[in-house]
Write a protein that holds these residues in place. Sequence first.
Motif, PDB file in Angstrom:
ATOM      1  N   TYR A  18       0.686  -1.228   0.147  1.00 34.72           N
ATOM      2  CA  TYR A  18      -0.052   0.086  -0.057  1.00 34.72           C
ATOM      3  C   TYR A  18       0.842   1.285  -0.030  1.00 34.72           C
ATOM      4  N   CYS A  19       0.296   2.426  -0.602  1.00 32.09           N
ATOM      5  CA  CYS A  19       1.304   3.301  -0.795  1.00 32.09           C
ATOM      6  C   CYS A  19       0.490   4.669  -0.303  1.00 32.09           C
ATOM      7  N   PRO A  20       0.869   5.134   1.143  1.00 31.36           N
ATOM      8  CA  PRO A  20      -0.108   6.191   1.468  1.00 31.36           C
ATOM      9  C   PRO A  20       0.797   7.677   0.704  1.00 31.36           C
ATOM     10  N   GLN A  21       0.202   8.588   0.955  1.00 23.95           N
ATOM     11  CA  GLN A  21       0.682   9.907   0.245  1.00 23.95           C
ATOM     12  C   GLN A  21       2.151  10.068   0.842  1.00 23.95           C
ATOM     13  N   GLY A  22       3.164  10.313  -0.092  1.00 22.51           N
ATOM     14  CA  GLY A  22       4.574  10.618   0.258  1.00 22.51           C
ATOM     15  C   GLY A  22       5.281   9.339   0.351  1.00 22.51           C
ATOM     16  N   THR A  23       4.844   8.156   0.258  1.00 21.64           N
ATOM     17  CA  THR A  23       5.618   7.069  -0.246  1.00 21.64           C
ATOM     18  C   THR A  23       6.562   7.036  -1.072  1.00 21.64           C
ATOM     19  N   GLU A  24       7.861   6.668  -0.866  1.00 19.78           N
ATOM     20  CA  GLU A  24       9.042   6.897  -1.862  1.00 19.78           C
ATOM     21  C   GLU A  24       9.497   5.596  -2.775  1.00 19.78           C
ATOM     22  N   GLY A  33       1.760  -9.261   7.671  1.00 22.68           N
ATOM     23  CA  GLY A  33       1.884 -10.510   7.402  1.00 22.68           C
ATOM     24  C   GLY A  33       0.359 -10.957   7.880  1.00 22.68           C
ATOM     25  N   GLY A  34      -0.149 -12.249   7.180  1.00 21.53           N
ATOM     26  CA  GLY A  34      -1.550 -12.744   7.622  1.00 21.53           C
ATOM     27  C   GLY A  34      -2.540 -12.166   6.587  1.00 21.53           C
ATOM     28  N   SER A  35      -2.414 -11.029   5.880  1.00 23.45           N
ATOM     29  CA  SER A  35      -3.047 -10.391   5.166  1.00 23.45           C
ATOM     30  C   SER A  35      -2.471 -10.675   3.767  1.00 23.45           C
ATOM     31  N   PHE A  36      -3.474 -10.054   2.860  1.00 26.08           N
ATOM     32  CA  PHE A  36      -3.023  -9.939   1.408  1.00 26.08           C
ATOM     33  C   PHE A  36      -3.772  -8.878   0.663  1.00 26.08           C
ATOM     34  N   SER A  37      -3.233  -8.636  -0.684  1.00 26.51           N
ATOM     35  CA  SER A  37      -4.136  -7.826  -1.670  1.00 26.51           C
ATOM     36  C   SER A  37      -3.670  -8.089  -2.968  1.00 26.51           C
ATOM     37  N   ASN A  38      -4.371  -8.536  -3.719  1.00 29.31           N
ATOM     38  CA  ASN A  38      -3.957  -8.692  -5.186  1.00 29.31           C
ATOM     39  C   ASN A  38      -4.516  -7.396  -5.955  1.00 29.31           C
ATOM     40  N   ARG A  39      -4.827  -6.342  -5.396  1.00 27.61           N
ATOM     41  CA  ARG A  39      -5.148  -5.234  -6.218  1.00 27.61           C
ATOM     42  C   ARG A  39      -3.915  -4.286  -6.047  1.00 27.61           C
ATOM     43  N   LYS A  40      -3.673  -3.533  -7.075  1.00 22.86           N
ATOM     44  CA  LYS A  40      -2.825  -2.468  -7.078  1.00 22.86           C
ATOM     45  C   LYS A  40      -3.353  -0.902  -6.437  1.00 22.86           C
ATOM     46  N   GLN A  41      -2.454  -0.160  -6.299  1.00 26.59           N
ATOM     47  CA  GLN A  41      -2.939   1.202  -5.700  1.00 26.59           C
ATOM     48  C   GLN A  41      -3.569   1.338  -4.420  1.00 26.59           C
ATOM     49  N   LEU A  42      -3.410   0.560  -3.397  1.00 24.91           N
ATOM     50  CA  LEU A  42      -3.869   0.750  -2.091  1.00 24.91           C
ATOM     51  C   LEU A  42      -3.308   1.725  -1.450  1.00 24.91           C
ATOM     52  N   ILE A  43      -3.987   2.557  -0.582  1.00 22.15           N
ATOM     53  CA  ILE A  43      -3.456   3.555   0.301  1.00 22.15           C
ATOM     54  C   ILE A  43      -3.478   3.381   1.718  1.00 22.15           C
ATOM     55  N   SER A  44      -3.887   2.206   2.139  1.00 24.30           N
ATOM     56  CA  SER A  44      -3.603   2.123   3.751  1.00 24.30           C
ATOM     57  C   SER A  44      -3.640   0.637   3.912  1.00 24.30           C
ATOM     58  N   ALA A  45      -3.132   0.098   5.024  1.00 26.74           N
ATOM     59  CA  ALA A  45      -2.821  -1.347   5.345  1.00 26.74           C
ATOM     60  C   ALA A  45      -4.226  -1.630   5.715  1.00 26.74           C
TER      61      ALA A  45
END
Length: 99
Positions: A18-24, A33-45
């Motif tokens: 995930y990439c909140p604003q300001g991610t470098e 760990g224990g979670s997953f995401s198969n989508r792009k452009q998430l902004i929060s855990a």
Amino acid sequence: CQNGTSNPWAFPCPVGAYCPQGTEAPNQFLCPGGSFSNRKQLISAEQCSCDRTDDPLCQLNGGCIPRYYCPPGSSSEREIKCPNNHFCPENSSEPQLCM
């Protein structure tokens, strides 16, 4: 930076992160760990582990299923099959040795 991008050049945030604003960097913040995401452009855990049954926007995200484990940055609910002589309950981030 726009939400879901990791720098002003707007490269997409990859699956498993995930990439909140300001991610470098694109893999700076991995889904826990224990979670997953198969989508792009998430902004929060929280988007990595949302409830798949109650929120239609989160149907492809959630926790790791039993008999599999999902280390940080996982992109599937079946990321790694639990090895022999180990136990992996739902939402496992690592296998547990059977006693």
